[in-house]
Design an enzyme around this catalytic site. Structure first.
Site, short mmCIF file in Angstrom:
data_model
loop_
_atom_site.label_atom_id
_atom_site.label_comp_id
_atom_site.label_asym_id
_atom_site.label_seq_id
_atom_site.Cartn_x
_atom_site.Cartn_y
_atom_site.Cartn_z
N SER A 95 38.00 63.78 68.90
CA SER A 95 38.52 63.08 67.62
C SER A 95 39.75 62.47 68.21
O SER A 95 40.72 63.27 68.93
CB SER A 95 38.99 64.10 66.69
OG SER A 95 39.74 63.48 65.77
N TYR B 180 42.54 72.74 63.45
CA TYR B 180 41.45 71.91 63.79
C TYR B 180 41.65 71.16 64.96
O TYR B 180 40.74 71.12 65.82
CB TYR B 180 41.41 70.90 62.56
CG TYR B 180 40.34 69.77 62.75
CD1 TYR B 180 39.15 69.92 62.84
CD2 TYR B 180 40.92 68.52 62.77
CE1 TYR B 180 38.26 68.76 63.32
CE2 TYR B 180 40.20 67.30 63.27
CZ TYR B 180 38.76 67.31 63.40
OH TYR B 180 38.26 66.36 63.82
N LYS C 96 39.58 71.13 68.75
CA LYS C 96 38.98 69.66 69.25
C LYS C 96 39.71 69.75 70.81
O LYS C 96 38.92 69.51 71.91
CB LYS C 96 39.40 68.35 68.70
CG LYS C 96 38.46 68.59 67.45
CD LYS C 96 37.00 68.17 67.65
CE LYS C 96 36.16 68.36 66.42
NZ LYS C 96 34.77 68.22 66.66
C1 UD1 Z 1 42.07 62.46 59.31
C2 UD1 Z 1 42.55 63.78 60.03
C3 UD1 Z 1 42.08 63.65 61.30
C4 UD1 Z 1 40.60 63.74 61.65
C5 UD1 Z 1 40.06 62.60 60.72
C6 UD1 Z 1 38.60 62.58 60.47
C7 UD1 Z 1 44.57 64.27 58.73
C8 UD1 Z 1 46.06 64.43 58.78
N1 UD1 Z 1 44.14 63.84 59.49
O1 UD1 Z 1 42.49 61.30 59.81
O2 UD1 Z 1 42.57 64.58 62.06
O3 UD1 Z 1 40.11 63.68 62.69
O4 UD1 Z 1 40.44 62.57 59.21
O5 UD1 Z 1 38.13 61.65 59.85
O6 UD1 Z 1 44.09 64.69 57.92
N2 UD1 Z 1 44.93 58.21 52.57
C9 UD1 Z 1 45.55 58.08 51.32
N3 UD1 Z 1 44.97 58.65 50.22
C10 UD1 Z 1 44.00 59.45 50.43
C11 UD1 Z 1 43.31 59.80 51.70
C12 UD1 Z 1 44.03 59.20 52.66
O7 UD1 Z 1 46.53 57.30 51.31
O8 UD1 Z 1 43.51 60.08 49.44
C13 UD1 Z 1 45.66 57.61 53.60
C14 UD1 Z 1 46.00 58.58 54.80
O9 UD1 Z 1 47.64 58.75 54.42
C15 UD1 Z 1 45.88 57.69 56.04
C16 UD1 Z 1 44.64 56.88 55.69
O10 UD1 Z 1 44.53 56.78 54.39
O11 UD1 Z 1 47.06 56.72 56.15
C17 UD1 Z 1 43.54 57.34 56.27
O12 UD1 Z 1 43.41 58.73 55.91
P1 UD1 Z 1 42.05 59.70 56.29
O13 UD1 Z 1 40.92 59.24 56.09
O14 UD1 Z 1 42.28 61.28 55.61
O15 UD1 Z 1 41.99 59.82 57.75
P2 UD1 Z 1 43.36 60.21 59.06
O16 UD1 Z 1 44.40 60.69 58.42
O17 UD1 Z 1 43.46 59.24 59.84
#
Ligand code: UD1
Length: 359
Positions: free
Chosen positions: A137, A161, A165
């Protein structure tokens, strides 16, 4: 031993975690590319129905799929499968993957992810099956100092996690150093989204989704009231976090490219590739694209930043393009189209509304 010249014979691939989101899409691409596939999965965060649908989508090649419900922490069960089938290679997806949960339950993450991976590698080693594609990842880049992330960036784990990895990557490296017969490809996924264009298979998380697009999709179908946007004060175009979203079918194809590389290049060693598009998209841009694709309005509420999130992460894609001959084909419009198609056809996921929580 198999190599590129043996391609007249059908190759058999063991896929761990093959009933899950990325696993099921990869199994379908494997079947369509004429591989025989054996899936092992403990169904802790997936359902067998996904594999039934994969077999249907694969048409006559669906007969080349078999499934064993086992837990990789049960080494005997895994050995029994290796007794009856000779595998040409393994793709290892199985593992726990929720960041927040890993902070709350570190022992569970360390036990599951390490014991399963060690059992798998030991059994592969004992049986002389030494070709592996490992699901890593972009989380191993930690808080990257710059973008795009190239494969030689310094690595860092920010939570249990991520540590599982990163450590598994290092175990794979050590394995190859100790025995150069091993051929290993580590694939670092950026943000997998969307679903197969048929809308028959897709992501179906248990409980409240942790990731952006599964949450957006559940708002669109009325399962959740609004999307919480985690911070709009990042130093990005619109203040929201920027990520490299990649269509899960592109990601699955990246695994086929990696497998072919393993079969064809005897001195691949332990190689690592990013699987991303190389393009960054903000939360608000992604939501706007989804609204356009679905015709639905996604109510938003800006809340505090989520601890551990970084402002901007996207992949350098040159290495995968040049060495694997693989490049993502789909853009965010197609990702949102296929995410919506899956959501619209399966608003409650694979198994209807039974035992699913809401709001
Ligand atoms: C997350 C994990 C990462 C993992 C990946 C798998 C965290 C901190 N990181 O990545 O380790 O490998 O998922 O797919 O959890 N967001 C919102 N609202 C939400 C959900 C997300 O605003 O309800 C935003 C987040 O702040 C971010 C973006 O959307 O900017 C993507 O978030 P997410 O889909 O959770 O992925 P990552 O954080 O990049």
């Amino acid at each position: 031993m198999m190599n590129g010249t043996d391609d007249l014979q059908q190759q058999t691939i063991l896929v761990t975690g093959g009933a899950g989101y990325i696993g099921s899409h990869t199994v379908l691409q494997l079947l369509q590319a004429d591989y025989k596939v054996v899936v092992v999965d403990n169904l802790s965060n997936s359902v067998e129905e996904a594999l039934k649908r994969v077999a249907d989508l694969a048409g006559s090649n669906g007969r080349n799929l078999s499934f064993y419900k086992i837990d990789l922490c049960d080494k005997n069960a895994l050995e029994n499968i290796f007794m009856v089938t000779r595998f040409d290679a393994v793709i290892h997806f199985a593992g726990l993957k929720a960041v927040g949960e890993s902070v709350a339950k570190p022992l569970s993450y360390y036990y599951n992810n390490f014991v399963s991976t060690l059992n798998l590698l030991q059994v592969m080693n004992d049986k002389g099956c030494k070709k592996l594609v490992y699901s890593s990842s972009a989380t191993v880049y930690g808080q990257p100092k710059a973008v795009p992330c190239t494969e030689d960036f310094p690595l860092e784990a920010l939570n249990p996690y991520g540590r599982t990895k990163l450590c598994a990557e290092q175990i794979c490296n050590d394995l190859h150093i100790g025995d150069p017969e091993w051929r290993i490809i580590l694939l670092r996924y950026f943000n997998p989204v969307a679903a197969h264009p048929s809308g028959e298979i897709g992501e179906d998380p248990l409980g409240i989704p942790n990731n952006l697009m599964p949450f957006v999709q559940q708002v669109a179908v009325g399962r959740r009231r609004e999307l919480a946007v985690f911070g709009n004060d990042y130093p990005t175009r619109d203040g929201t976090g920027v990520r490299d979203y990649i269509h899960v079918v592109d990601l699955a194809d990246g695994h086929i490219a990696a497998l072919e590389k393993l079969f064809n290049l005897s001195d691949i060693g332990c190689a690592v590739y990013n699987l991303g598009t190389g393009k960054g998209t903000s939360v608000l841009e992604m939501v706007a694209a989804f609204e356009k694709a679905s015709g639905k309005v996604i109510p938003l509420k800006v809340v505090d930043r989520r601890p551990g999130d970084c402002s901007e992460v996207y992949a350098a894609t040159n290495k995968a393009e040049q060495e694997l001959g693989w490049k993502a084909r789909y853009g965010i419009e197609e990702m949102c189209r296929d995410q919506w198609n899956w959501a619209n056809k399966n608003p409650w996921g694979y198994e209807g509304s039974l035992e699913k929580d809401c709001m």
